[in-house]
Design an enzyme around this catalytic site. Structure first.
Site, mmCIF file in Angstrom:
data_model
loop_
_atom_site.group_PDB
_atom_site.id
_atom_site.type_symbol
_atom_site.label_atom_id
_atom_site.label_comp_id
_atom_site.label_asym_id
_atom_site.label_seq_id
_atom_site.Cartn_x
_atom_site.Cartn_y
_atom_site.Cartn_z
ATOM 1 N N ILE A 235 4.040 47.858 -12.665
ATOM 2 C CA ILE A 235 4.254 47.061 -13.873
ATOM 3 C C ILE A 235 4.309 47.979 -15.091
ATOM 4 C CG2 ILE A 235 3.163 45.330 -15.369
ATOM 5 C CD1 ILE A 235 2.037 44.177 -12.662
ATOM 6 N N CYS A 236 5.401 47.854 -15.827
ATOM 7 C CA CYS A 236 5.603 48.629 -17.064
ATOM 8 C C CYS A 236 5.419 50.134 -16.765
ATOM 9 C CB CYS A 236 4.661 48.115 -18.152
ATOM 10 S SG CYS A 236 5.011 48.782 -19.778
ATOM 11 N N MET A 237 4.487 50.774 -17.464
ATOM 12 C CA MET A 237 4.260 52.209 -17.241
ATOM 13 C C MET A 237 3.832 52.456 -15.790
ATOM 14 S SD MET A 237 1.302 54.319 -19.167
ATOM 15 C CE MET A 237 1.392 56.023 -19.607
ATOM 16 N N GLY B 178 5.045 50.919 -13.349
ATOM 17 C CA GLY B 178 6.305 50.929 -12.597
ATOM 18 C C GLY B 178 6.923 52.317 -12.621
#
Lengths: 303, 384
Positions: B150-152, B154
């Site tokens: 998720i986000c960073m 990811g």
């Protein structure tokens, strides 16, 4: 008779005052010396070598003798006359000193006026009424750097020079940071000003057309949308990005300078400071990494 | 539509008429604010099965009758906390995964302190993440895990999968930035003019509060004004207030980011854009995206102002895998996980995609409070 009149100011004879003071001071010290001698004679047989009180009195004895000689000399009429004469010369010297002091002050005042003139010159070349928005902050920064900041760069001297320099740094960096912060906050304010104006203009034209919305929420939404649009366009501008970069840099510089002073004061209390802890953290980090790498190598060999 | 004097008259009339209503509103709002509010977040039970330093591994056991063979490891960002995936029972990505037979592991990065300032991206990816994956493989006796970032997180997962491809069966990236050379997002533009070295040398770690302030500045009109205006308007609704406070709790629960990691993230990604060009190096090894040969599902938000589509959509064209899918959802960065609409699209989509590749595909279930509504949702609602 003439001397006596000269030495009398406002009905007080200065010769008499000096005489009285010196006589009474001499008597006091004579009585102390006599008393100490008596005590000393009484105790000498009991504790000759180990009595530190006796030793310390001995250290003071020559000074007291000198005082007595000085007091006797001062008590003579010629000496008092010369002192009064000396006072007159002292007044002249004081006048000379005052004069040179005032001349020095006048020189520095001239320098400060020159600085003020320079500042005025900068303002004259950039009339305030022509300065748009953030230009005033650039102007102030320029003035600060050229005319004010230099005072914080005067090299401090002596044992505490390091600490003085750090304090000067904090003041300087704090001033710069606050100017940059004001500039940044001004940028954040601009969209408010613009959006209010746009909404007022829109409302005026809607009122002219007789088409004002009857729901107050629509006014709010109208303003909010304008505000958002103005923020978005400002955020994309180079000027905003530059201001953001400057305020972050100025904040870092100020915090770093402030930290130096805090660390110095903490050190004086024997409290470990961030730099000490950072070194320790670095050691722990390196050690843990090395241990983990060794563990992995060992696991590979085992498998 | 009215002219000015009519408008003023109408407003005054409305004001007079609404006074009683306002008093009732204030009365209700007082009851709500002074009453017992359920604002707990992350209430789904879990077990801490592994811990290294500040990093913990949460394990959520699925009680579903049919389970997927491969466990799923979720890697959240270092910014904010993983509790967002389990914000409330009706809006819980975690619950949806469990209902769909996924045994879920989730990394809790903890709260970095000053002693973590030297931790690099390599320490997180090749250190903590790899140790966690090894632990799961051993515990579950499986050769591979499914990885979701998720986000960073990811971005971390992309790097991990490129360097440890043999341990990853399927990769799911959600709002994960991989291409930083885009002018779509303000962050991408702002980060280019920040002297990150000077900041980190001074601050040690990147303070969570400072980052949050930066995020609020991305849209002050909505995030600092309209949001709270909406709260004032709905203070008389217990549900609204509870959800609002849950969200506030999550948003402002911001751990600091380790200084070296933040420095590298800004310099190598935002300023150097090394990842998408396969130029990034971790632990002395190049992160080649062609090594991503596992199936890849790449989900992002159309209106994401933090990680815009331009920062996500290039990834699938640069990897070595032939089984790739981009999914763009009509929402923003956070809405993708917490909005009611996305609860019916986002997590079920991941479940079905993983299920198809796990050999246990069945119609995805969603967590109970929105189950009825979701049964009507179709995958076609997603923009592929």
């Amino acid at each position: 008779m003439e001397n006596t009149r000269e030495n009398t100011t406002n009905g007080i004879n200065s010769e008499q005052i000096v005489n009285t003071w010196i006589n009474s001071a001499s008597k006091v010290w004579e009585s102390i010396v006599q008393k100490s001698k008596k005590n000393d004679d009484g105790r000498s047989s009991a504790s000759a070598d180990t009595d530190t009180g006796h030793e310390s009195f001995k250290a003071w004895e020559p000074a007291m003798k000198t005082w007595n000689e000085f007091a006797s000399a001062m008590n003579k009429k010629e000496m008092i006359d010369s002192m009064v004469e000396g006072n007159r010369a002292g007044t002249e010297n004081f006048h000379k000193l005052l004069k040179s002091g005032l001349e020095g002050f006048s020189f520095f005042q001239k320098r400060w006026l020159e600085s003020a003139k320079n500042i005025q010159g900068i303002f004259n070349s950039h009339p305030i009424e022509n300065l748009g928005g953030s230009e005033i902050f650039d102007l102030f920064t320029d003035i600060y750097k050229k005319e004010i900041s230099k005072f914080f760069s005067i090299p401090p001297l002596g044992l505490s020079r390091e600490y003085q320099a750090k304090i000067q740094q904090v003041i300087d960096k704090s001033n710069i940071f606050h100017v940059k912060l004001l500039e940044f906050l001004y940028f954040l304010y601009i969209p408010f000003e613009k959006s209010f104006k746009v909404v007022q203009d829109s409302l005026a034209s809607l009122a002219d057309e007789g088409t004002l919305p009857d729901d107050s929420k629509q006014y709010y939404q109208m303003w909010l949308k304008q505000l958002e649009n103005h923020y978005m366009s400002m955020f994309k501008s180079t000027e905003y990005r530059t201001a953001l970069g400057k305020v972050v840099d100025a904040m870092s510089d100020f915090m770093s300078a402030r930290q130096q002073i805090i660390q110095d004061s903490m050190k004086s209390f024997g409290i470990p400071v961030e730099n000490d802890l950072d070194e320790l953290y670095k050691d722990i980090y390196t050690l843990k990494k090395r241990i983990r790498s060794l563990e992995r190598e060992a696991e590979k060999k085992e498998s | 539509m009215l002219n000015l004097s009519e408008s003023i008259n109408k407003t005054l009339n409305n004001f007079a008429e609404n006074t009683e209503m306002m008093w009732n509103f204030a009365d209700d709002a007082t009851d709500v604010l002074l009453g017992d509010l359920d604002t707990e977040i992350a209430s789904t039970p879990y077990e801490i099965v592994y811990q290294q330093d500040r990093v913990k591994l949460k394990y959520y056991k699925s009680e579903a009758p049919v389970k997927m063979k491969t466990p799923l490891l979720v890697v959240y960002a270092l910014i904010n906390r993983e509790t967002m995936l389990d914000l409330q029972p009706g809006r819980s990505v975690v619950k949806t995964f469990l209902d769909n037979g996924i045994d879920l592991y989730m990394i809790d990065w903890g709260y970095p302190t000053r002693k973590d300032r030297y931790m690099t991206i390599d320490d997180h990816v090749n250190g903590y993440m790899d140790d966690v994956v090894n632990y799961i493989l051993k515990r579950e006796k499986v050769p591979q895990v499914n990885l979701m970032g998720i986000c960073m997180g990811g971005t971390f997962c992309v790097m991990y999968s490129a360097l440890h491809a043999d341990k990853v069966k399927n990769l799911v990236t959600t709002v994960a930035p991989t291409n930083f050379d885009t002018d779509q997002g303000l962050l991408h533009s702002w980060m280019k003019s920040v002297d990150v070295d000077r900041m980190m040398d001074t601050l040690g770690n990147m303070p969570g509060d400072l980052m949050n302030f930066g995020f609020l500045l991305l849209n002050p009109a909505r995030l600092m004004i309209d949001k709270y205006q909406s709260f004032l308007e709905n203070m008389n609704s217990r549900d609204f207030v509870e959800n609002f406070v849950r969200m506030e709790k999550w948003i402002f629960d911001s751990p600091d980011v380790p200084g070296e990691t933040f420095r590298e993230f800004i310099k190598d990604f935002y300023q150097g854009n090394k990842l998408i060009n396969s130029q990034m190096e971790l632990g002395g090894k190049r992160v080649d995206l062609k090594n991503l040969t596992m199936p890849l599902l790449n989900i992002y938000g159309k209106f994401d102002h933090l990680v815009p589509p331009g920062a996500c959509e290039l990834l699938t064209s640069r990897v070595g895998s032939t089984d790739v899918q981009d999914v763009c959802i009509d929402t923003g960065h956070i809405g993708i996980y917490v909005s009611s609409k996305c609860q019916r699209e986002f997590a079920p989509k991941i479940c079905s995609w993983l299920g198809e590749r796990d050999g246990n595909f069945s119609e995805p279930e969603v967590s109970s409070p929105v189950k009825k509504k979701t049964s009507k949702a179709k995958p076609a609602a997603l923009q592929n």
